[in-house]
Write an enzyme that holds these catalytic residues in place. Structure first.
Site, PDB file in Angstrom:
ATOM      1  N   ASN A 108       2.117  -5.115  -3.017  1.00  0.00           N
ATOM      2  CA  ASN A 108       0.758  -5.680  -2.820  1.00  0.00           C
ATOM      3  C   ASN A 108      -0.117  -4.252  -2.466  1.00  0.00           C
ATOM      4  O   ASN A 108       0.346  -3.461  -1.764  1.00  0.00           O
ATOM      5  CB  ASN A 108       0.811  -6.369  -1.586  1.00  0.00           C
ATOM      6  CG  ASN A 108      -0.578  -7.301  -1.016  1.00  0.00           C
ATOM      7  OD1 ASN A 108      -0.886  -7.629  -2.163  1.00  0.00           O
ATOM      8  ND2 ASN A 108      -1.023  -6.913  -0.039  1.00  0.00           N
ATOM      9  N   HIS A 154     -10.634  -6.332  -1.634  1.00  0.00           N
ATOM     10  CA  HIS A 154     -11.618  -6.044  -0.602  1.00  0.00           C
ATOM     11  C   HIS A 154     -12.664  -5.414  -1.320  1.00  0.00           C
ATOM     12  O   HIS A 154     -12.381  -4.285  -1.500  1.00  0.00           O
ATOM     13  CB  HIS A 154     -10.905  -5.267   0.549  1.00  0.00           C
ATOM     14  CG  HIS A 154      -9.749  -5.786   1.130  1.00  0.00           C
ATOM     15  ND1 HIS A 154      -9.922  -7.133   2.078  1.00  0.00           N
ATOM     16  CD2 HIS A 154      -8.471  -5.817   1.147  1.00  0.00           C
ATOM     17  CE1 HIS A 154      -8.597  -7.781   2.637  1.00  0.00           C
ATOM     18  NE2 HIS A 154      -7.773  -6.736   2.159  1.00  0.00           N
ATOM     19  N   ASP A 171     -12.140 -10.355   0.056  1.00  0.00           N
ATOM     20  CA  ASP A 171     -13.089 -10.618   0.919  1.00  0.00           C
ATOM     21  C   ASP A 171     -14.391  -9.716   0.080  1.00  0.00           C
ATOM     22  O   ASP A 171     -14.214  -8.948  -0.627  1.00  0.00           O
ATOM     23  CB  ASP A 171     -13.156 -10.312   2.361  1.00  0.00           C
ATOM     24  CG  ASP A 171     -12.405  -9.222   2.632  1.00  0.00           C
ATOM     25  OD1 ASP A 171     -12.524  -8.127   1.756  1.00  0.00           O
ATOM     26  OD2 ASP A 171     -11.940  -9.047   3.809  1.00  0.00           O
ATOM     27  N   GLU A 179      -5.908 -10.860  -0.992  1.00  0.00           N
ATOM     28  CA  GLU A 179      -6.850 -10.870   0.374  1.00  0.00           C
ATOM     29  C   GLU A 179      -8.232 -10.609   0.200  1.00  0.00           C
ATOM     30  O   GLU A 179      -8.891  -9.877   0.622  1.00  0.00           O
ATOM     31  CB  GLU A 179      -6.288  -9.264   1.014  1.00  0.00           C
ATOM     32  CG  GLU A 179      -4.902  -8.996   1.291  1.00  0.00           C
ATOM     33  CD  GLU A 179      -4.613  -7.945   1.947  1.00  0.00           C
ATOM     34  OE1 GLU A 179      -5.258  -7.498   2.514  1.00  0.00           O
ATOM     35  OE2 GLU A 179      -3.316  -7.946   1.955  1.00  0.00           O
ATOM     36  N   GLU A 225       1.033  -1.374   0.018  1.00  0.00           N
ATOM     37  CA  GLU A 225      -0.029  -0.049  -0.040  1.00  0.00           C
ATOM     38  C   GLU A 225       0.897   1.357  -0.079  1.00  0.00           C
ATOM     39  O   GLU A 225       0.679   2.024   0.864  1.00  0.00           O
ATOM     40  CB  GLU A 225      -0.884  -0.039   1.137  1.00  0.00           C
ATOM     41  CG  GLU A 225      -1.834  -1.334   1.208  1.00  0.00           C
ATOM     42  CD  GLU A 225      -2.868  -1.213   2.442  1.00  0.00           C
ATOM     43  OE1 GLU A 225      -2.726  -0.505   3.241  1.00  0.00           O
ATOM     44  OE2 GLU A 225      -3.793  -2.018   2.430  1.00  0.00           O
TER      45      GLU A 225
HETATM   46  C1  XIL Z   1      -5.731  -6.257   8.566  1.00  0.00           C
HETATM   47  C2  XIL Z   1      -6.049  -7.233   9.553  1.00  0.00           C
HETATM   48  O1  XIL Z   1      -7.003  -7.847   9.034  1.00  0.00           O
HETATM   49  C3  XIL Z   1      -6.316  -6.520  10.869  1.00  0.00           C
HETATM   50  O2  XIL Z   1      -6.646  -7.649  11.924  1.00  0.00           O
HETATM   51  C4  XIL Z   1      -5.326  -5.849  11.442  1.00  0.00           C
HETATM   52  O3  XIL Z   1      -6.081  -5.106  12.494  1.00  0.00           O
HETATM   53  C5  XIL Z   1      -5.157  -4.626  10.314  1.00  0.00           C
HETATM   54  O4  XIL Z   1      -4.795  -5.244   9.361  1.00  0.00           O
HETATM   55  N1  XIL Z   1      -4.628  -4.709   3.772  1.00  0.00           N
HETATM   56  C6  XIL Z   1      -3.686  -5.453   4.247  1.00  0.00           C
HETATM   57  C7  XIL Z   1      -3.927  -6.374   5.415  1.00  0.00           C
HETATM   58  O5  XIL Z   1      -2.467  -5.614   3.718  1.00  0.00           O
HETATM   59  O6  XIL Z   1      -2.695  -6.391   6.097  1.00  0.00           O
HETATM   60  C8  XIL Z   1      -4.767  -5.475   6.428  1.00  0.00           C
HETATM   61  O7  XIL Z   1      -5.026  -6.707   7.468  1.00  0.00           O
HETATM   62  C9  XIL Z   1      -6.128  -5.482   5.697  1.00  0.00           C
HETATM   63  C10 XIL Z   1      -5.855  -4.557   4.538  1.00  0.00           C
END
Ligand code: XIL
Length: 389
Positions: free
Chosen positions: A233, A269, A300, A298, A190
């Protein structure tokens, strides 16, 4: 099918300069970098899984998501939590049965691994790595350099030298600790913000080192573990827009300067309505056209959003279609090497246990297993797409 030249010939040494002019620092680290990884040299579709799979990638019971993904030469992963693994037998059993790729949801980030300067704690990360290996799963490392999960002592550093030293020592120590066990590191996470100009995020790394911190981190990670794949990422790059443009531009600059990057992770996400699988496929193609691998890192799909009016059966059905559509985008690209869901069960999803303005009120229930571990429609639709049905 074989990988395109960039992936197949990662050993080639050629130094091109950044379009904007390579800084003295980047030039020196690039000239001193270690030999790049082989990347495994394998095709994805139907072939062996690309890249080193030290932990196995044999995981997954028959009929599982992992078994289906593996048949196409891909990994199917989940973000795991060490606390849930130790306390919740159902969670542990489903994680072992369904997935052949493990990533720590929190435990390998900077804050948990080095909360105090030079004091390292790998206890929880090791628990996840041990579980993965016991169950034949490959392991992804997440993440080395991120503006979040950065300890206060790093944020307080006020000179370029101090930040560079901290970053390099952190990468050296963490990558060395897991060397030989991690198939792929999310090296930088990020880097770009959500403004229309997709500017570099405010972070100790960018603020003190400028954009070259990204190249430095990749070079450093490769030097410590030449066999691990190295990925950038991010989220919000799953459809056309300034952030995707910024990432494509970054990748082009890194490749032109011979910085060792093997791929880009699309976090994915997403909501019930956006983006489409066609958009994700197009976004991935912009990266794979440059010769890199991609993954869904990741995923969802949240059910709730502000002003949601559709009833729950409709939303669950739509969620299933969205998973199929987005996972299908990965299946349609021979250089999309893995799909990882951001959690095992709705019960513990970060979107259910935390409130985020951008997600709106829940319940979000964004994963493939319900809070009581039933397979959701989204599980069935995902499995069908992995099986090519
Ligand atoms: C999130 C986790 O799911 C949480 O439990 C934590 O508090 C914060 O991080 N992008 C990412 C992940 O790359 O590392 C993040 O994970 C979600 C967004």
């Amino acid at each position: 099918m074989s990988l395109p030249p960039r992936v197949a010939s990662l050993g080639a040494v050629s130094l091109f300069l950044f379009g904007s002019g390579l800084s003295a620092c980047s030039e020196s680290i690039l000239n001193n970098r270690a030999a790049p990884a082989t990347g495994g040299g394998a095709a994805v579709d139907g072939g062996p899984i690309p890249g080193p799979v030290a932990g196995g990638a044999g995981g997954g019971g028959s009929g599982s998501l992992a078994a289906a993904a593996k048949a196409s030469g891909r990994l199917f992963g989940a973000a795991l939590n060490a606390g849930h693994l130790s306390k919740d037998a159902s969670y542990k059993a489903i994680a072992a049965r369904e997935f052949n790729y493990a990533v720590a949801e929190w435990e390998m980030k900077w804050d948990p691994t080095e909360k105090t300067d030079d004091v390292y704690n790998f206890t929880l990360g090791d628990q996840i790595a041990d579980f993965a290996e016991e169950n034949g799963m490959a392991i992804k490392g997440h993440t080395l350099v991120w503006y979040q999960a950065t300890p206060a002592w790093v944020k307080a550093l006020s000179t370029p030298d101090a930040v560079r030293t901290a970053m390099n020592e952190h990468i050296d120590t963490v990558v060395e600790h897991y060397k030989g066990r991690i198939r792929c590191w999310d090296v930088v996470n990020e880097a770009f913000d959500d403004t229309p100009s997709a500017a570099h995020r405010d972070s100790p790394f960018f603020n003190q080192l400028g954009e070259d911190y990204i190249a430095e981190a990749f070079v450093r990670a490769r030097a410590v573990d030449p066999d691990a794949l190295l990925f950038y990422n991010d989220y919000g790059i799953e459809s056309p827009g300034p952030k995707l443009d910024a990432v494509v531009d970054l990748v082009e600059k890194l490749l032109a300067a011979d910085v060792p990057i093997d791929g880009v992770g699309f976090q994915t996400h997403v909501s019930l309505d956006f983006p489409s699988g066609v958009q994700l496929a197009g976004a991935m193609k912009r990266i794979t056209d440059l010769g890199l691998m991609v993954n869904i890192s990741e995923i969802d799909v949240r059910l709730g959003k502000n002003g949601e009016t559709r009833d729950m059966p409709t939303r669950l059905d739509l969620q299933a279609k969205r998973y199929a559509d987005l996972v299908g985008a990965c299946m349609g690209n021979e250089l999309c090497e893995s799909i990882t869901v951001w959690g095992v069960t709705d019960q513990y999803s970060w979107l259910n246990v935390q409130d985020f303005d951008w997600a709106g009120p829940g319940p979000h229930d964004p994963l493939l297993f319900s809070s009581t571990y039933e397979k959701k429609a989204a599980y069935d639709s995902t499995l069908a797409v992995l099986l090519g049905e």
